[in-house]
Design a protein around this motif. Structure first.
Motif, PDB file in Angstrom:
ATOM      1  N   GLY A   1     -24.467  62.695 -68.546  1.00 23.57           N
ATOM      2  CA  GLY A   1     -23.872  61.966 -69.660  1.00 23.57           C
ATOM      3  C   GLY A   1     -24.256  62.454 -71.030  1.00 23.57           C
ATOM      4  N   ARG A   2     -24.973  63.561 -71.118  1.00 23.98           N
ATOM      5  CA  ARG A   2     -25.420  64.074 -72.417  1.00 23.98           C
ATOM      6  C   ARG A   2     -24.628  65.314 -72.824  1.00 23.98           C
ATOM      7  N   HIS A   3     -24.492  65.491 -74.124  1.00 23.28           N
ATOM      8  CA  HIS A   3     -23.825  66.678 -74.665  1.00 23.28           C
ATOM      9  C   HIS A   3     -24.845  67.805 -74.756  1.00 23.28           C
ATOM     10  N   GLU A   4     -24.612  68.881 -74.010  1.00 20.83           N
ATOM     11  CA  GLU A   4     -25.565  69.990 -73.959  1.00 20.83           C
ATOM     12  C   GLU A   4     -24.822  71.324 -73.958  1.00 20.83           C
ATOM     13  N   GLU A   5     -25.563  72.384 -74.264  1.00 17.77           N
ATOM     14  CA  GLU A   5     -24.993  73.721 -74.164  1.00 17.77           C
ATOM     15  C   GLU A   5     -24.809  74.088 -72.691  1.00 17.77           C
ATOM     16  N   VAL A   6     -23.747  74.826 -72.416  1.00 12.23           N
ATOM     17  CA  VAL A   6     -23.536  75.318 -71.057  1.00 12.23           C
ATOM     18  C   VAL A   6     -24.665  76.297 -70.726  1.00 12.23           C
ATOM     19  N   PRO A   7     -25.306  76.176 -69.559  1.00 14.79           N
ATOM     20  CA  PRO A   7     -26.403  77.089 -69.193  1.00 14.79           C
ATOM     21  C   PRO A   7     -25.992  78.553 -69.321  1.00 14.79           C
ATOM     22  N   LYS A   8     -26.942  79.386 -69.713  1.00 12.16           N
ATOM     23  CA  LYS A   8     -26.656  80.796 -69.973  1.00 12.16           C
ATOM     24  C   LYS A   8     -26.051  81.495 -68.771  1.00 12.16           C
ATOM     25  N   GLU A   9     -26.565  81.207 -67.569  1.00 11.89           N
ATOM     26  CA  GLU A   9     -26.067  81.869 -66.368  1.00 11.89           C
ATOM     27  C   GLU A   9     -24.597  81.523 -66.118  1.00 11.89           C
ATOM     28  N   LEU A  10     -24.255  80.243 -66.260  1.00 12.27           N
ATOM     29  CA  LEU A  10     -22.880  79.819 -66.045  1.00 12.27           C
ATOM     30  C   LEU A  10     -21.964  80.374 -67.126  1.00 12.27           C
ATOM     31  N   LEU A  11     -22.441  80.420 -68.371  1.00  9.35           N
ATOM     32  CA  LEU A  11     -21.646  80.964 -69.468  1.00  9.35           C
ATOM     33  C   LEU A  11     -21.336  82.443 -69.237  1.00  9.35           C
ATOM     34  N   GLU A  12     -22.361  83.197 -68.812  1.00 12.50           N
ATOM     35  CA  GLU A  12     -22.151  84.623 -68.547  1.00 12.50           C
ATOM     36  C   GLU A  12     -21.191  84.829 -67.381  1.00 12.50           C
ATOM     37  N   GLU A  13     -21.301  83.986 -66.360  1.00  6.60           N
ATOM     38  CA  GLU A  13     -20.394  84.078 -65.224  1.00  6.60           C
ATOM     39  C   GLU A  13     -18.955  83.788 -65.660  1.00  6.60           C
ATOM     40  N   ALA A  14     -18.783  82.776 -66.514  1.00  9.44           N
ATOM     41  CA  ALA A  14     -17.449  82.432 -67.010  1.00  9.44           C
ATOM     42  C   ALA A  14     -16.867  83.557 -67.851  1.00  9.44           C
ATOM     43  N   GLU A  15     -17.715  84.214 -68.660  1.00  9.72           N
ATOM     44  CA  GLU A  15     -17.235  85.328 -69.479  1.00  9.72           C
ATOM     45  C   GLU A  15     -16.825  86.511 -68.613  1.00  9.72           C
ATOM     46  N   ARG A  16     -17.606  86.795 -67.570  1.00  5.58           N
ATOM     47  CA  ARG A  16     -17.234  87.890 -66.666  1.00  5.58           C
ATOM     48  C   ARG A  16     -15.893  87.612 -65.986  1.00  5.58           C
ATOM     49  N   ALA A  17     -15.705  86.373 -65.550  1.00  6.57           N
ATOM     50  CA  ALA A  17     -14.446  85.997 -64.904  1.00  6.57           C
ATOM     51  C   ALA A  17     -13.274  86.094 -65.882  1.00  6.57           C
ATOM     52  N   ALA A  18     -13.516  85.711 -67.142  1.00  2.00           N
ATOM     53  CA  ALA A  18     -12.456  85.778 -68.152  1.00  2.00           C
ATOM     54  C   ALA A  18     -12.048  87.216 -68.426  1.00  2.00           C
ATOM     55  N   LYS A  19     -13.035  88.102 -68.536  1.00  2.44           N
ATOM     56  CA  LYS A  19     -12.735  89.519 -68.777  1.00  2.44           C
ATOM     57  C   LYS A  19     -12.001  90.126 -67.585  1.00  2.44           C
ATOM     58  N   ALA A  20     -12.414  89.754 -66.382  1.00  2.00           N
ATOM     59  CA  ALA A  20     -11.747  90.274 -65.185  1.00  2.00           C
ATOM     60  C   ALA A  20     -10.304  89.792 -65.111  1.00  2.00           C
ATOM     61  N   ALA A  21     -10.073  88.532 -65.497  1.00  2.00           N
ATOM     62  CA  ALA A  21      -8.714  87.988 -65.485  1.00  2.00           C
ATOM     63  C   ALA A  21      -7.827  88.721 -66.487  1.00  2.00           C
TER      64      ALA A  21
END
Length: 297
Positions: free
Chosen positions: A254-274
């Protein structure tokens, strides 16, 4: 005198003959020059993301945050003039603090958006001020544990205006976008900034109104959308900043937090691949078209 701005854009307290407020329209143009910002409302939370254009190699990575925490359950991201965005966040924090002092609980996302919309609209009324040069996306999670179960707050009437709302569910995700005019709407997916049109097109493909998108998938989709929107400015480097708010039993509790670095990097890799996959498909389609033309000849 024709209504082309001349004479009618000197004060935001003056309308043109056809009912336009040019100062507000100029503020919208300032927003369009800012980096793209998006918000996604998922079934178990909200994701906020922003494209931070790197204007100098001397800037420290990870600094100069563009997404701010207003209260523990609410975050704000804005596109447009950065100083205006920071003042906007400061006002939002004052509103959240005031609500806690009066009602002894966290401010609902809808109430915060209502107050901020009224505040921004006041800056379109007087000649001594100018409109805010930002469009802000407000996202948060209204905790079920801190809201009335029957949809009623306080000891007001049980029915009628201000009373119990039949079928109301306590808690849940909230996403609103507030424009320079003070107009605000609730959204399933919101986008603003320079790449807003491309981002909106991608958001509409997700069918967010069905409520089937999970928070983890929302993070990956938000990253992909930012990368797609950045294609028009691919000559400029940018930094992706992303935060999330989950339900009480989710990863952020329920708290507003930054997305964890590992998940953020994974999302960026997936975005670049797409993006690379889309480029390959486009190249293949162009090649097929050329082959067909040659065969016809």
């Amino acid at each position: 005198m024709t209504s082309i701005g001349t004479g009618y854009d000197l004060s935001n307290s003056v309308f043109s003959p056809d009912g336009r407020n040019f100062q507000v329209e100029y503020a919208v143009k300032a927003v369009e020059n800012g980096g793209t910002a998006v918000g996604l409302r998922c079934k178990d939370g909200v994701v906020l993301a922003v494209e931070k254009i790197i204007s100098s190699k001397l800037l420290k990575p990870g600094a100069n945050k563009r997404i701010a925490t207003v209260d523990r359950h609410v975050g704000i991201v804005s596109a447009g003039l950065v100083p205006d965005g920071r003042h906007f966040v400061s006002r939002a924090r004052d509103e959240a603090s005031s609500w806690r002092n009066v009602y002894k609980g966290p401010i609902p996302v809808s109430a915060l958006s209502n107050r901020l919309g009224s505040y921004v609209q006041a800056y379109t009324l007087y000649s001594s001020v100018r409109p805010f040069g930002v469009t802000a996306i407000v996202g948060g999670w209204d905790s079920e544990a801190e809201l009335a179960v029957d949809g009623q707050v306080g000891s007001g009437p049980k029915a009628g205006s201000g009373g119990k709302v039949e079928g109301a569910k306590a808690g849940g995700p909230g996403l609103y976008m507030i424009e320079p005019s003070g107009l605000y709407w609730g959204y399933y997916g919101a986008a603003t900034g320079k790449g807003r049109q491309a981002a909106k097109a991608e958001l509409e493909k997700l069918d967010l109104s069905a409520g089937s998108l999970s928070l983890i998938d929302g993070v990956k989709e938000a990253a992909r959308i930012i990368y797609v929107a950045h294609e028009d400015s691919k000559d400029k480097d940018f930094e992706l900043e992303m935060t999330w708010i989950s339900s009480l039993d989710g990863p952020t509790q329920g708290r507003h937090e930054e997305v964890p670095k590992e998940l953020l990097e994974e999302a960026e890799r997936a975005a670049k691949a797409a993006l690379e996959g889309d480029d390959e498909e486009d190249d293949a389609a162009k090649g097929d078209a050329v082959d067909n033309e040659r065969m016809q000849e």
